[in-house]
Design an enzyme around this catalytic site. Structure first.
Site, mmCIF file in Angstrom:
data_model
loop_
_atom_site.group_PDB
_atom_site.id
_atom_site.type_symbol
_atom_site.label_atom_id
_atom_site.label_comp_id
_atom_site.label_asym_id
_atom_site.label_seq_id
_atom_site.Cartn_x
_atom_site.Cartn_y
_atom_site.Cartn_z
ATOM 1 N N ASP A 12 0.834 -1.205 0.000
ATOM 2 C CA ASP A 12 0.000 0.000 0.000
ATOM 3 C C ASP A 12 0.873 1.260 0.000
ATOM 4 O OD1 ASP A 12 -2.352 1.391 -0.018
ATOM 5 O OD2 ASP A 12 -2.692 1.250 2.137
ATOM 6 N N HIS A 29 2.306 3.432 -8.945
ATOM 7 C CA HIS A 29 2.130 2.013 -9.291
ATOM 8 C C HIS A 29 3.310 1.542 -10.147
ATOM 9 C CE1 HIS A 29 -1.749 2.113 -7.512
ATOM 10 N NE2 HIS A 29 -2.350 2.795 -8.466
ATOM 11 N N LEU A 124 11.457 -20.311 -5.228
ATOM 12 C CA LEU A 124 10.372 -19.521 -4.626
ATOM 13 C C LEU A 124 9.084 -19.629 -5.456
ATOM 14 C CD1 LEU A 124 9.768 -17.148 -2.498
ATOM 15 C CD2 LEU A 124 10.063 -15.628 -4.465
#
Ligand code: FPP
Length: 225
Positions: A12, A29, A124
């Site tokens: 956020d 963004h 991962l």
């Protein structure tokens, strides 16, 4: 010593980061997407971390202005196109979660392609939560298991979720202290870390500090030591 095997992050603060610089929210963004790559590569290099689940677009994010939503869709497309190489080089498997049927067919195609092309990677697992909301995920899971004649068990429901793995460490950047409909089932016993840092400013140094603090926590899972 505790090791965080599954880390989830609510990324956020992108919009505020840009506004503080007199720039359009979408710039936040764009920079945020670069941080996604840095943090993913860092986690891929740490053999203790098995999963990284990132909240990229929520079921509620459709309420944002049309232009911002369109920008996020294009950014996601660009990210996946560019990052396939990063996934393969770092042996990262891409496993999206969320209901991607709401996305354009071209974006859905890219999501499936990256998933398929990285399916053999055994390092991962990076999950991007895309059109994801925990309520929606749980409802879809219930609808999948309800045909069974038996009583629904915890294992049955858990196996029907998009994300079948409990979260060890949940981090939220951007200063707010809430879960915003993210991994509500899987985070039942997660350790929660809230950072005031806006996502575009989040660094591997801060993540390392959080991981270090995590190792010191005594996790009891409702039991006694
Ligand atoms: C919250 O910032 C962030 C999002 C709505 C989505 C997260 C998106 C990214 C990190 C970039 C794109 C990611 C990928 C993988 C391509 P906000 O806009 O709510 O910030 P604010 O609280 O300051 O308004």
């Amino acid at each position: 010593m505790n090791k965080a095997r599954h880390i989830a992050i609510i990324m956020d603060g992108n919009g505020r980061w840009a506004e503080l610089r007199g720039q359009k929210r979408v710039k936040g963004h764009e920079v945020g997407a670069k941080v996604v790559r840095t943090i993913t590569e860092f986690c891929a290099a740490d053999s203790d971390i098995e999963r990284l689940t990132l909240y990229a677009f929520s079921t509620e994010n459709w309420k944002r202005p049309r232009l911002e939503v369109e920008f996020l869709m294009k950014l996601l497309q660009k990210y996946l196109d560019n990052e396939l190489e990063t996934y393969l080089t770092n042996n990262i498997r891409f496993e999206p979660i969320g209901d991607i049927r709401a996305f354009s067919s071209s974006l859905q195609k890219t999501i499936f392609e990256v998933k398929e092309k990285t399916a053999h990677c055994d390092g991962l697992v990076q999950s991007l939560a895309l059109n994801y909301g925990a309520h929606d995920e749980i409802l879809r899971a219930i609808n999948r298991v309800k045909k069974s004649q038996e009583d629904i068990t915890e294992a049955m429901l858990s196996n029907a979720l998009d994300c079948k793995h409990n979260v060890d460490l949940l981090i939220r950047t951007g200063g707010d202290h809430r879960l915003s409909n993210f991994l509500l089932w899987q985070a039942a016993y997660a350790e929660l870390f809230f950072s005031d840092t806006l996502w575009p400013d989040f660094t591997t140094v801060e993540l390392e500090k959080i991981l270090k603090d995590f190792t010191k926590i005594e996790r009891r899972f409702g039991g006694l030591k």
